[in-house]
Design a protein around this motif. Structure first.
Motif, mmCIF file in Angstrom:
data_model
loop_
_atom_site.group_PDB
_atom_site.id
_atom_site.type_symbol
_atom_site.label_atom_id
_atom_site.label_comp_id
_atom_site.label_asym_id
_atom_site.label_seq_id
_atom_site.Cartn_x
_atom_site.Cartn_y
_atom_site.Cartn_z
ATOM 1 N N GLU A 150 0.870 -1.182 0.000
ATOM 2 C CA GLU A 150 0.000 0.000 0.000
ATOM 3 C C GLU A 150 0.905 1.230 0.000
ATOM 4 O OE1 GLU A 150 -1.837 -3.120 2.786
ATOM 5 O OE2 GLU A 150 0.109 -2.163 2.603
ATOM 6 N N ARG A 151 0.398 2.311 -0.580
ATOM 7 C CA ARG A 151 1.248 3.492 -0.756
ATOM 8 C C ARG A 151 0.650 4.767 -0.202
ATOM 9 N NH1 ARG A 151 4.473 2.997 -6.355
ATOM 10 N NH2 ARG A 151 5.212 0.893 -5.985
ATOM 11 N N GLY A 152 1.525 5.569 0.422
ATOM 12 C CA GLY A 152 1.218 6.937 0.767
ATOM 13 C C GLY A 152 0.346 7.157 1.981
ATOM 14 N N LEU A 153 -0.140 8.398 2.097
ATOM 15 C CA LEU A 153 -0.932 8.841 3.240
ATOM 16 C C LEU A 153 -2.111 7.920 3.533
ATOM 17 C CD1 LEU A 153 -1.096 12.644 2.415
ATOM 18 C CD2 LEU A 153 -0.009 11.653 4.434
ATOM 19 N N ALA A 154 -2.885 7.621 2.498
ATOM 20 C CA ALA A 154 -4.095 6.821 2.674
ATOM 21 C C ALA A 154 -3.851 5.343 2.422
ATOM 22 C CB ALA A 154 -5.205 7.331 1.757
ATOM 23 N N GLN A 155 -2.568 4.966 2.251
ATOM 24 C CA GLN A 155 -2.218 3.569 2.024
ATOM 25 C C GLN A 155 -3.099 2.941 0.944
ATOM 26 O OE1 GLN A 155 0.573 1.604 4.045
ATOM 27 N NE2 GLN A 155 0.914 3.628 3.205
ATOM 28 N N ILE A 156 -3.029 3.531 -0.250
ATOM 29 C CA ILE A 156 -3.803 3.029 -1.385
ATOM 30 C C ILE A 156 -3.262 1.650 -1.767
ATOM 31 C CG2 ILE A 156 -4.501 3.449 -3.778
ATOM 32 C CD1 ILE A 156 -5.645 5.488 -1.757
ATOM 33 N N SER A 157 -4.140 0.667 -1.761
ATOM 34 C CA SER A 157 -3.771 -0.726 -2.022
ATOM 35 C C SER A 157 -3.540 -0.966 -3.512
ATOM 36 C CB SER A 157 -4.906 -1.628 -1.537
ATOM 37 O OG SER A 157 -4.681 -2.957 -1.926
ATOM 38 N N PRO A 158 -2.601 -1.890 -3.839
ATOM 39 C CA PRO A 158 -2.381 -2.231 -5.250
ATOM 40 C C PRO A 158 -3.651 -2.737 -5.950
ATOM 41 C CG PRO A 158 -0.604 -3.116 -3.913
ATOM 42 C CD PRO A 158 -1.637 -2.571 -2.959
#
Length: 135
Positions: free
Chosen positions: A75-83
């Protein structure tokens, strides 16, 4: 009387142009948008007020408000956007690496929240009691 109607029309047209998706603007979707500050050295991002109400708690839980956070499942970034949301990210015109940029990450998070109608895509929202667990 005529002057007030013209003024109201101008306000409505301005509101429509401020919406990301002006074509989908309707009375049912009318919302109040507010500035959301995610870093003191970055400009605020306009987000729905209803989203902003719980966002700081969710984002702090998800990433400790770190735009460069990388989760255990990528997951990436502030909001932990999932792949799993990568196709949506790309449909919105962002590259996957842009999920480490605060503004892009928040705009995708707001899109997901609006699409789902709640915080169900974020595990911390369940932990915080913002989403009812299904029995």
């Amino acid at each position: 009387m005529h002057r007030n109607r013209v003024l109201m029309l101008l306000v409505a047209l301005t509101a429509m142009t401020l919406c990301r998706d002006a074509a989908a603007f309707s009375a049912q979707e009318e919302e109040t948008w507010v500035p959301f500050v995610f870093a003191l050295d970055r400009p605020a991002v306009l987000v729905p007020k209803a989203w902003a109400r719980d966002a700081y708690a969710v984002l702090f839980c998800e990433s400790s408000m770190d735009p460069l956070a990388l989760g255990k499942a990528a997951e990436r970034g502030l909001a932990q956007i999932s792949p799993v949301h990568r196709p949506r990210v790309e449909r919105l015109g962002y590259g996957w690496n842009q999920m480490f940029e605060g503004k892009a990450n928040l705009e995708v998070a707001v899109y997901l929240w609006r699409e789902l109608g709640n915080w169900s895509a974020w595990s911390c929202a369940h932990t915080l009691g913002l989403v009812q667990r299904s029995a």
